[in-house]
Design a protein around this motif. Sequence first.
Motif, mmCIF file in Angstrom:
data_model
loop_
_atom_site.group_PDB
_atom_site.id
_atom_site.type_symbol
_atom_site.label_atom_id
_atom_site.label_comp_id
_atom_site.label_asym_id
_atom_site.label_seq_id
_atom_site.Cartn_x
_atom_site.Cartn_y
_atom_site.Cartn_z
ATOM 1 N N UNK A 7 0.857 -1.193 0.000
ATOM 2 C CA UNK A 7 0.000 0.000 0.000
ATOM 3 C C UNK A 7 0.889 1.237 0.000
ATOM 4 N N UNK A 8 0.582 2.152 -0.887
ATOM 5 C CA UNK A 8 1.363 3.383 -0.988
ATOM 6 C C UNK A 8 0.432 4.586 -1.037
ATOM 7 N N UNK A 9 0.921 5.715 -0.530
ATOM 8 C CA UNK A 9 0.171 6.970 -0.640
ATOM 9 C C UNK A 9 0.440 7.553 -2.011
ATOM 10 N N UNK A 10 -0.592 7.998 -2.663
ATOM 11 C CA UNK A 10 -0.423 8.571 -3.995
ATOM 12 C C UNK A 10 -0.220 7.493 -5.034
ATOM 13 N N UNK A 11 0.602 7.784 -6.013
ATOM 14 C CA UNK A 11 0.829 6.829 -7.094
ATOM 15 C C UNK A 11 2.320 6.587 -7.284
ATOM 16 N N UNK A 12 2.618 5.453 -7.864
ATOM 17 C CA UNK A 12 3.988 5.104 -8.220
ATOM 18 C C UNK A 12 4.088 5.011 -9.735
ATOM 19 N N UNK A 13 5.251 5.301 -10.248
ATOM 20 C CA UNK A 13 5.467 5.111 -11.679
ATOM 21 C C UNK A 13 5.687 3.634 -11.941
ATOM 22 N N UNK A 14 5.587 3.248 -13.186
ATOM 23 C CA UNK A 14 5.852 1.857 -13.560
ATOM 24 C C UNK A 14 7.266 1.463 -13.151
ATOM 25 N N UNK A 15 8.216 2.387 -13.313
ATOM 26 C CA UNK A 15 9.613 2.109 -12.953
ATOM 27 C C UNK A 15 9.776 1.896 -11.451
ATOM 28 N N UNK A 44 -1.549 -1.288 -3.984
ATOM 29 C CA UNK A 44 -2.742 -0.482 -3.734
ATOM 30 C C UNK A 44 -2.276 0.954 -3.605
ATOM 31 N N UNK A 45 -2.722 1.799 -4.508
ATOM 32 C CA UNK A 45 -2.339 3.197 -4.464
ATOM 33 C C UNK A 45 -3.507 4.004 -3.908
ATOM 34 N N UNK A 46 -3.306 4.574 -2.721
ATOM 35 C CA UNK A 46 -4.357 5.314 -2.040
ATOM 36 C C UNK A 46 -4.164 6.812 -2.248
ATOM 37 N N UNK A 47 -5.244 7.543 -2.440
ATOM 38 C CA UNK A 47 -5.122 9.003 -2.516
ATOM 39 C C UNK A 47 -4.487 9.535 -1.233
ATOM 40 N N UNK A 48 -3.705 10.580 -1.360
ATOM 41 C CA UNK A 48 -2.998 11.136 -0.198
ATOM 42 C C UNK A 48 -3.927 11.418 0.978
ATOM 43 N N UNK A 49 -5.145 11.894 0.705
ATOM 44 C CA UNK A 49 -6.045 12.241 1.810
ATOM 45 C C UNK A 49 -6.531 11.010 2.575
#
Length: 62
Positions: A7-15, A44-49
């Motif tokens: 699980x990460x806040x925001x998004x990650x790039x493919x790299x 799982x990319x969660x919106x920062x809020x």
Amino acid sequence: MPYVNIRVAGTLTREQKQQIATELTDTLERVANKPKSYTYISFDELPDENWAVAGKLLGGED
């Protein structure tokens, strides 16, 4: 097959996702003698809020 959910806040790039997956599978291969195909990894990319809420859930808080 083990399943790893990251699980990460925001998004990650493919790299960034590829780098995380590579480091994880390399470690399993080295430490546990498992092939790179041994583990299924999802993100799982969660919106920062929503990150504060997710952090509490992951930390065991209600």
